[in-house]
Design a protein around this motif. Sequence first.
Motif, short mmCIF file in Angstrom:
data_model
loop_
_atom_site.label_atom_id
_atom_site.label_comp_id
_atom_site.label_asym_id
_atom_site.label_seq_id
_atom_site.Cartn_x
_atom_site.Cartn_y
_atom_site.Cartn_z
N LEU A 68 -14.63 63.44 -25.05
CA LEU A 68 -15.71 63.35 -26.01
C LEU A 68 -16.95 64.08 -25.48
N ALA A 69 -17.24 63.85 -24.20
CA ALA A 69 -18.41 64.47 -23.59
C ALA A 69 -18.27 65.99 -23.59
N LEU A 70 -17.07 66.46 -23.25
CA LEU A 70 -16.84 67.90 -23.19
C LEU A 70 -16.92 68.52 -24.58
N THR A 71 -16.34 67.82 -25.55
CA THR A 71 -16.41 68.30 -26.92
C THR A 71 -17.86 68.41 -27.36
N PHE A 72 -18.59 67.36 -27.07
CA PHE A 72 -20.01 67.36 -27.39
C PHE A 72 -20.70 68.54 -26.72
N ALA A 73 -20.39 68.70 -25.43
CA ALA A 73 -21.05 69.75 -24.66
C ALA A 73 -20.78 71.12 -25.25
N ILE A 74 -19.52 71.36 -25.61
CA ILE A 74 -19.17 72.69 -26.12
C ILE A 74 -19.74 72.88 -27.52
N CYS A 75 -19.56 71.86 -28.35
CA CYS A 75 -20.01 71.99 -29.74
C CYS A 75 -21.52 72.17 -29.83
N ALA A 76 -22.24 71.55 -28.92
CA ALA A 76 -23.68 71.72 -28.95
C ALA A 76 -24.10 72.93 -28.14
N GLY A 77 -23.46 73.13 -27.00
CA GLY A 77 -23.92 74.12 -26.03
C GLY A 77 -23.72 75.55 -26.48
#
Lengths: 315, 327, 322, 277, 531
Positions: A106-115
Amino acid sequence: MLAYLIRRLLLMVVTLLGVSIAIFLLLRIVPGNIADILLDSAGMIDPAEKAKIVTDLGLDLPLPVQYWHWLSGLFHGDLGYSYVSEKPVIEEILPRIPITARLAGLALTFAICAGVPLGVISAVRQNTKLDYFLRILSLSGLSMPAFWLGLLILMACVKWFGSIPIYDRAPATFGAWLAMLAIPAASVGFRSSALIMRLTRSSMLEVLRQDFVRTAKSKGLSDTAVTYDHALRNAVLPVITTIGVETAFLFGGLIVTETVFNIPGVARFLVEAIRWRDYPMVQNLVMFIAIVVVTVNLIVDLLYMVVDPRIRLGA
Amino acid sequence: MAPVLEVSGLNTVFHTRRGLVRAVQDVSFSVEAGETLAIVGESGCGKTITALSLMRLIPQPPGEIVSGSVKVDGTDLLRLDDRTMRQMRGGKIAMIFQEPMTALNPLMTVGKQIAEMVMLHDGLPKAAAKNRAVEMLQMVRIPEPARRAKEYPHQMSGGMRQRAMIAMALACKPKVLVADEPTTALDVTIQAQILDLIGDLQREFGTAVLLITHDLGVVAETAQRVVVMYAGRKVEEGSVSDLFARPLHPYLRGLLGSIPRLGSARGLALSPDERLREIPGMVPALSDLPPGCAFAPRCAQADAKCHAQIPPFEAKQANHFAACWQA
Amino acid sequence: MDKPPVIAVAGLRKFFPIRRGLLNRRVGDVRAVDGVSFSIAGGETLGLVGESGCGKSTVGRAVLRLIEPSAGTIAINGKDITTASKQEMRALRRQMQIVFQDPFSSLNPRIKAGDIVGEPLKVHGVGRRDEREARVAQLFERVGLRAAQMNNYPHQFSGGQRQRVSIARALALDPGFIVADEPVSALDVSIQAQVINLLMDLQRERGLSYLFISHNLAVVEHIAHRVAVMYLGRIVEYADKVALFAKPLHPYTEALLAAVPLPDPALKRVKHRVEGDVPSPIDPPSGCHFHPRCPYAEARCRSEAPVLRDVGAGRLVACHLR
Amino acid sequence: MSDIGYYARRYPLGVAGAIIMTLFVLAAIFAGVVAPLDPFTTNAKASLAGPSGVYWMGADMMGRDVLSRLIHGARVSLAVALGATMIGSGVGAAVGLACGYVGGWFDLLVQRVTEIMQALPLLVMALVITASLGPSLRNTIIAIAIPLIPTVARVIRSNVLSLRELPFVEAARATGMSEWRVAIVHVLPNTLAPLIVLATAQLGSTILTEASLSFLGLGVPEPYPSWGRMLSESAAEYVRTAPWLVIYPGLAISLIVFGSNLMGDALRDALDPRQRD
Amino acid sequence: MSHKWIRLFAAGVCALLLATGGAQAQKQGGVLRITHRDNPPSASIHEEATISTDMPFMAVFNNLVMFDPAAKQNRLEAVVPELATSWKYSDDDRTLTFQLREGVKWHDGKPFTAADVKCTWDVVSGKVDGKMRKNPRKSWWFNIKDIVVDSPTQVTFHLNDPQPSFLVMLAGGFSPVYPCHVPAAQMRTHPIGTGPFRFVSFQQNESIKLERNPDYWKPGRPYLDGIEYTIIPNRSTAVLALEAGKFDMNITGELTPELVKDVLKAVPTMQCLVQPSNTEGNLLINRDRPPFDNPQIRKALALAIDRKAFSDILSHGVDNIGGAMLAPPEGIWGWSKAFMETVPGYGSDVEKSREEGRRIMRELGYGPDKPLTLKVTTRNIPDYRDAAVLLIDHIKNVYIQAELETLDSAVWYARLLKKDYAVGMNVQGTGIDDPDVMFFENYTCNSERNYTGYCNRYLEALFHKQSQMKDFAARQQLVWQIDRTLQEDGARPVVYQSQGGTCWWPAVKGLHLAVNSIYNHWRFDDVWLDR
């Protein structure tokens, strides 16, 4: 190609063997062992009892023998027993993996989707107010300790909802599940997203300077087409590489985040296991983490090959 | 015949740390269909900036086209909105670059990069665009064009890449082709092939070619007319034969004298033991130009006037212009 | 000609291994230099020409043992240096120097120009500090720089000046032999002439021998006494400059000369262009390496590699047909 | 003088970072003078006192002044940051230089070792190392420095490998210099720029790592007031009752890391022309 | 004063609870959810010495006898039957015979017999190797000479000497009866008892789950379907979750008085009790190593301590001040206020004590410019550290400049054993408020828990003497004297006796807590949920 893969796998084995030796030795340097800890938990006991514990657990055997026992066990799929819970290590680790994996995912998804999108925007709008805002935002993300961010979120939860998310192994609804994991995931993913954003930005700027972008423009392509069809694909290549590095880093963030949010995942468990000098647990957990990191790196490299024809087809 | 490309009074500046840099000052020229005009000069003379200004590809900021007009078929590119300008780029005026390796997208097949151009400007569907790409590759004499179309740039040799670039640039039959040092990165044998190719295609399509180069040999062999630039300004302009036979500006005279010539051993040029003629000093930085003629500090004939006033660019002979107080 | 040549190279080879597969095994070689022989007499310039990837720069480095040759012998002033130890080699470096192409990367950006030029003297323990400084100042003046510029850092110089610094460094130990590896190809046309003149003047003054590596035939024709043409690691033609440029014998030399654009629109030359690209040195064509591009190629050229043979007057050609 | 103005305009964020860092450094150096109160003296009456005229940022459970502890804590953070970065970069650079130069089995060995180290999350490694060395300022520095070594070594190694191929290095060898002298005189100084960039970038992460370690109960022990430990102690109990105990130390950590990151960015832009936008 | 308010409130709540407890009709069902503070080292009560194991697992077991839940103070008079239906002392008070309950079954279905009782105490008294990893309370049972199984329902303990407190120790939460047939290793991971709740699972660092024992011998009990402990180390998280209603109560004694105040502010209906947590902070002084081999310096050190300040800071004034024994009113054996005033260092005039301390130090050649420098060693645990920081601050007053050295738990006892410290700050808990437990566990010459190795044969004789005394008043007087001697001798100067809070929602009914122990009231068989 196949030869490359085999080579990589062999190197992986070498690395993992190295990790196993390193963690084995490091743990033995750490002063105090499980016997000391047990002695501590009982508020001191008979030294004879302590000696017996040491003998029972084979802690008095020569180090190579102990190492061999562990390693040969590993090859047979036997991870041994936890010194503390006296349950098979596998039973302790397995149920905790999905928890951390979901959180990390979830954190990585968040990171990529936002980053990635923010990074692109920042690069395309270089030196505008938006760019400065995003840069400062990403730098703040890199500057805030994950646990502090977690604490602030907790404080905000208390202030606004009068409650805080408490981990529950079997939440009632998917929504509850998401809410329960999303907050810690966001607090740990914020840092990664900041990193990815910065990286995307600089990589994008680098690519936007390159000749082929000028070529694309000279073809009459619109800015959007130039940015997304031509530049972005080239710009994500280095970003992909960091996702591999980021996994290892993410784990560090997870340790504190799981502590703050009281999530019973492997990351916090590792810290506890180190504190307890639970050698079989620490060793196997570290091996597990190393395997994940190394595998992710391999996957990232393979992904890189897929995306980049220069590597796929040989330069 | 009316010129296809007409540039007049082009001024391009860069806002830098050291202040305003006038990279292109008051440059005008025109090219007719099927004609090759060469802009020649040393590094930093503003020739590449001129080319990029035509395409409106100057990075803004720090660059800025201050004034002038660039007319292609009568349309002033500098007055167009972005959208129309995009249609002109590639459609009416195309460009090829010095480094074919870096000028092509490494992650896209060559065929696709060409097809993209065709789809964009001629509105062809994907399949047709792909066929057109293969045709174009064939036209630039790439063997096995269908296979090559599926290759990535790194799988090709430098010469092949430059051919692909040319195929891409000419895919929509532009009126004007801007070629910025198209052969500098190539070996001589390949350079000759590419120059031949450009010439052949130019004749076939009637394209006006603006050739940017520093190589006087290339100029002599390919261009009909020549513009010589120095420190952001035109210093001489004329037909290629006039220029090489009767160079007016001391800079051009110096240049021609300073290059060793092939064939000297056969007595066709300088004798072997003769020293080359040097132009003393070095090219001035654009940010730090002398007040008068920019070449004056290096010029043996320069007098006080040269140092004080910028000479006007004027006709010194029929169809032969120069900016020099002494010529 | 009793004096031995300043440098004599015989059968020089440099193979770079290609490693592939599981165990990184050597599966083949890039035959960058494949049997090159030449010699240069005192005060003489040998021009080494060829297109990119033909191995000419590798020859230049291998001759100085900056990279270790795979085979062949190199003799400086009659002394074989092929087997010299690292220690001996360091001492031998006084006799031979190199000037590189790129005036930007060939000078350490963090060291003052004066120190760059003085460094060889320091390394070999020549003179006292003040003597060295005087010598460096002298060198600066000689290559057309002001002694005051000794305190400048490389980025404070223009390209041509940097190349002068490079030349001064090469001259510091007063060597007899200098490898000039494309010394002017990165320079602006108007600066090129200054450097070429400088090199030629220095040769006259000091009796220097040059191995002048260049892809620019015009420059080579101007500066060299003799010329060797390389193609894919081999010398295909080796001749006196006048003879070579007057009548190239090897089809490749011919093609090269034909391809060079001449700055004279009045000359209308018959163009016969060679087709195709330079093949990869990893997998060179069989027989004569040039045969796939050669308009005259015969069956024999495809199967049999021609040897470099004497066609009279010290002129060597590697072609079955000439 | 105009240069300062120029840099301020060219790198406004970098200058802001430099100012933040300077303030922290000054606070650390002059902690004894700047801090309004003694950071160690306990005061039963002020236990958990909120921010006030006396205790600007409130007081902790022991009645110690939070602001004074933060100011003294800057010493810990800076000591760890500078110490760990210097050791990490120094050793890393030496190893990287040796790898790039010696090559062969040494290089292979070191590369394997760095791979092994990089397979372990940094915090995990630091955790195990602090656990094995025991909590102290020195050991914390070492524990944080060790995981930095492979990263630095890798960067320097690849830098050295590419520098080695540069003509000026070849030219130095051509003059007959010994390899070691070439390495020290020509290669090493040219790795300084990337090294400085890397080290500045790492300053921030070392501070964060120290804070994390202290938060987890390892790291720099009392009596040094470490920000991370201040947070971990207050986090356990005062999230709601005494928010100043949670907010200010976290703010201090974030601010100093933010400052060092800003500075690092600007430095990278200034020193690494490739990154220049 | 705020702490008084809390106490009053808590006492009121207790009274209310007790009063209404019987009146309402009990409801069956529901799972009691409790926050736990850390991971218990194991599930075996006999092998551990911490509330972390004792509280969650006590409900799995039964004792022979237990403290009457209704009595607010744990003392001899409050001991009531549990698995033993009755007991009888012989005339010489040296044998104690228990009649055992019939028809009681272990959770695995096997019957409970007298053999299980013998087994259990043979092991814990160290007579038989029961394959336990640890046996931390061996010192409690020094007086057992022999245990005889008279019949499956009768067992006799033969004692060396008369010991009134023997029953008290049997009644404590740390004295469950273990099954003979279950190996010790299993007891650590999957305990089997006769108690009201059966063990379900124990996930390390996560949770402990118990379920109702349908075959429990007490008819109709327990009311609850199960008990779930969730391990939340972070106190504020635990409190917030409690307030949010995600839990019914917190682990006992873990809330600081400050936090309790908070909870009550947030949820005024919450029931809370602040009580002594049976832990005290004390100093370990290495009397074998200079300078503390000098009793004068030990005294000066003791005189520097402002116990009131410790209490004010560590618990906002709630902590008791006393000697080794828990101070009244909660404690039975602690000094009266008047007696305490006579003990050096305990006087209310701290400045006077410190002046005395400084005088001693000056005589020994120390002074403001020539302080004694040393390290204060403590464990790297917040409670320990906080106390140590205060200590360092206090002893500055007698020219002692100390630096803090914190040790990992894994090294703490190893260092103590090696006597490698000067002054240690120690926090320790005691299972039962009884001098036999306190003195024998901590101050006899060869007890494992006698960290400092303090050995005073004369006092040890007095330990035995008081142990055998039947008259309460006389025994109390002797205990006071012993305690005074211990403090004066600097054996392990007690600095504070901490208090902790327990809070629960009003829906939790039938919970009985004692004021002088946190270890003994977790059978949960009377507890029910009003939901």
